[in-house]
Scaffold this active site. Structure first.
Site, mmCIF file in Angstrom:
data_model
loop_
_atom_site.group_PDB
_atom_site.id
_atom_site.type_symbol
_atom_site.label_atom_id
_atom_site.label_comp_id
_atom_site.label_asym_id
_atom_site.label_seq_id
_atom_site.Cartn_x
_atom_site.Cartn_y
_atom_site.Cartn_z
ATOM 1 N N ASP A 97 0.851 -1.190 0.000
ATOM 2 C CA ASP A 97 0.000 0.000 0.000
ATOM 3 C C ASP A 97 0.893 1.249 0.000
ATOM 4 O O ASP A 97 1.619 1.508 0.963
ATOM 5 C CB ASP A 97 -0.858 -0.057 1.279
ATOM 6 C CG ASP A 97 -2.123 0.761 1.184
ATOM 7 O OD1 ASP A 97 -2.108 1.792 0.492
ATOM 8 O OD2 ASP A 97 -3.113 0.378 1.835
ATOM 9 N N GLU A 242 -6.942 4.133 -5.329
ATOM 10 C CA GLU A 242 -8.135 4.558 -4.602
ATOM 11 C C GLU A 242 -8.585 5.892 -5.187
ATOM 12 O O GLU A 242 -7.860 6.881 -5.101
ATOM 13 C CB GLU A 242 -7.811 4.706 -3.115
ATOM 14 C CG GLU A 242 -9.049 4.999 -2.293
ATOM 15 C CD GLU A 242 -8.738 5.456 -0.877
ATOM 16 O OE1 GLU A 242 -9.585 5.273 -0.001
ATOM 17 O OE2 GLU A 242 -7.651 6.024 -0.649
ATOM 18 N N HIS A 316 -11.000 -1.346 5.204
ATOM 19 C CA HIS A 316 -10.722 -0.851 6.555
ATOM 20 C C HIS A 316 -11.318 0.525 6.829
ATOM 21 O O HIS A 316 -11.148 1.064 7.916
ATOM 22 C CB HIS A 316 -9.204 -0.815 6.752
ATOM 23 C CG HIS A 316 -8.542 0.132 5.787
ATOM 24 N ND1 HIS A 316 -8.491 -0.109 4.432
ATOM 25 C CD2 HIS A 316 -7.960 1.334 5.972
ATOM 26 C CE1 HIS A 316 -7.896 0.897 3.826
ATOM 27 N NE2 HIS A 316 -7.559 1.788 4.743
ATOM 28 N N ASP A 317 -11.961 1.131 5.834
ATOM 29 C CA ASP A 317 -12.586 2.446 6.021
ATOM 30 C C ASP A 317 -14.113 2.356 6.016
ATOM 31 O O ASP A 317 -14.783 3.377 6.140
ATOM 32 C CB ASP A 317 -12.187 3.400 4.884
ATOM 33 C CG ASP A 317 -10.695 3.676 4.840
ATOM 34 O OD1 ASP A 317 -10.062 3.698 5.912
ATOM 35 O OD2 ASP A 317 -10.160 3.866 3.729
#
Ligand code: GLC
Ligand code: CA
Length: 536
Positions: A97, A242, A316-317
């Site tokens: 990431d 993203e 995870h968000d």
């Protein structure tokens, strides 16, 4: 091999909450190594692991102070190299990431900038009279540095200063980071908030408002991504950016079939159908009409252009999908399987977020002291200051907080869900006594085993990995249906998003049932039923 990602599935690990190997309550690299065989058993090809690089952890590692070193909290470089090697031996590859929109304020570049070194000040975005912008995590997006008499831009936390991509030196530094990890054997990359990196020209002349919005899909965005990809030679690897609040036209370019940019993008429009007037910190049941409209536009639009999407409900968000669009009570298993099928059989590459394959639910925290996430604690304060009652603010956090997805992975029904022998950094969900890997391994009909089937179907059935996609009219707003076609093969997917029996009209299909969660008929669907039929 280029395009291999089309028949593959990705597993996402939030390292801090996955598996703790040394009892300090924090998941780590050796914890991931212990669980590689479990991940392998899912049939996935790639593993995206969230950042574990050196960081003061103001945003759980999305504030990097050294891109080339492992945060001692998570292990060592040797552990990391072993993790890459061991996955490779199992035929799986890691995606790391890359947080390139900003660094930590403790990165050496920013420290030099703060000391007034002009070379490093130009690595960031300093201005004398910036516009009044708000940041994603609440509060202003510019922070004043008295010693310099200037403000710096931080679209996120003040501890996450934005990098200046218009400076070629910055772009070179970041390419070097990609090359560094590529040489270590990483098989792909996820790029954090990538469509915010190119900032608008004449920043100071822009009006007040949401800073992040003004920086989306900026003037040089495609140029910078193309340069990053070609100069690091990652065009053949799996890459995902993203891309929040972007458009279909932009995403067609970001994942163009010529391969000059990325393999695919994360988009979030479908995860805003439960936002009241576009606001996250609100409560609203999902608007299914809007959900269907968004998927139709994006799936059919990307398909026509030959571009590619990342398919996901969870990360995870995001809150847990079974709590969000399903029913974690009465129809827990049925709705988890229906939601999984809907996503996995679309056109694109599916992502499974740790615990999603178990039907893990939201955290159900009842006290603000249980939350750790910076965005959640900031917004709690903001909501309270704006007159929202404590009970309402807590109800909103319980539905929307990022900590809902960050509670530790539920391995067993035992102490701390088998996540740690110490005290977990974030409370374990008490429902681990019912929902755990161990429990689901014992149940042949479990959500876990169902996910394994979905991963296998994508590999075995070319209509799913490569076919065209078209949404069908089910004559019922609660039943969303689509077909995937390739040659003579037609796969029809019917999903009941409601907790009631629902009638379907106008869809004619005969063939073999590929997968489903009841043994029903497609004319009358049971609560949260999903039915997948192959015609050939
Ligand atoms: C991305 C990450 C999120 C992080 C933010 C800032 O949205 O997924 O966790 O807080 O970027 O880096
Ligand atoms: Ca640990």
């Amino acid at each position: 091999m280029r395009d291999e990602y089309k028949s593959s599935t990705v597993y996402q690990i939030y390292i801090k909450s996955f598996c703790d190997s040394n009892g300090d309550g924090i998941g780590d690299i050796n914890g991931i190594r212990k669980k590689l065989l479990y991940i392998y058993s899912l049939g996935v090809k790639y593993i995206w692991v969230t950042p574990f690089f050196c960081s003061p952890m103001a945003d759980n590692g999305y504030d990097v102070s050294d891109y080339r070193n492992v945060n001692p909290m998570f292990g060592t470089m040797e552990d990391c190299e072993a993790m890459i090697r061991e996955a490779d031996e199992l035929g799986m590859g890691f995606m790391f990431d890359m947080v390139f929109n900003h660094t930590s304020d403790e990165h050496e570049w920013f420290k030099k900038a703060l000391a007034g070194d002009p070379e490093y000040m130009d690595y960031y975005i300093f201005r004398d009279n910036p516009p009044e912008w708000t940041s994603v995590f609440g509060g202003p997006a510019w922070k004043f540095v008295p010693s310099l008499g200037k403000y710096y831009l931080h679209l996120f936390d003040p501890k996450q200063p934005d990098l200046n991509w218009d400076n070629p030196k910055v772009r070179e530094e970041l390419k070097d980071v990609v090359r560094f990890w590529k040489e270590k054997g990483v098989k792909g990359f996820r790029f954090d908030v990538l469509n915010r990196i190119s900032k608008p020209a004449n920043l100071e002349a822009l009006p007040a408002g949401d800073g992040s919005y003004f920086c989306k899909d900026g003037p040089h965005i495609h140029e910078y991504i193309q340069e990053l990809v070609s100069d690091t030679g990652i065009g053949e690897m799996i890459t995902v950016g993203e891309m929040a609040s972007t458009t279909l036209e932009q995403c067609i370019k970001y994942s163009n079939p010529e391969g000059t940019e990325l393999s695919m993008c994360f988009n979030f429009h479908h995860l805003k159908v439960d936002y009241k007037d576009g606001g996250k910190w609100t409560l609203l049941p999902p608007d299914l009409h809007e959900l269907r409209r968004i998927f139709t536009t994006w799936q059919e639009g990307m398909s026509k252009a030959g571009s590619w999407q990342a398919l996901f409900w969870c990360n995870h968000d995001q809150p847990r999908i079974v709590s969000r669009f399903g029913d974690e009570g009465k129809y827990w298993k049925e709705s988890a399987k229906m939601l999984a099928t809907f996503i996995h059989l679309l056109r694109g590459t599916p992502y499974i977020y740790q615990g999603e394959e178990l039907g893990m639910t939201n955290a159900h925290f009842t006290d603000i002291s249980q939350y750790q996430d910076v965005e959640s604690t900031n917004y709690y304060k903001i909501m309270r200051e704006n007159g929202v009652s404590e009970a309402d603010a807590l109800a909103i956090l319980a539905a929307k907080s990022r900590d809902n997805s960050r509670t530790p992975m539920q391995w067993t029904s035992g102490n701390n869900a088998g996540f740690t022998s110490g005290k977990p950094w974030l409370s374990v969900n008490p429902n681990h006594t019912k929902i755990s890997v161990d429990a689901e391994e014992l149940d042949p009909d479990s959500i876990l085993n169902y996910y394994r089937e979905l991963v296998r179907l994508r590999k075995d059935c070319p209509a799913i990995s490569e076919g065209n996609v078209k949404f069908l009219d089910s004559g019922n707003e609660n039943v969303i249906a689509y077909e995937r076609t390739l040659g003579n093969e037609r796969v029809v997917v019917l999903c009941n998003f409601s907790g009631n029996d629902e009638k379907v009209k106008g869809i004619d299909v005969k063939g073999k049932v590929l997968i489903g969660n009841y043994s029903g008929s497609h004319k009358m669907m049971k609560p949260y039923e999903v039915l997948v039929i192959l015609e050939s």
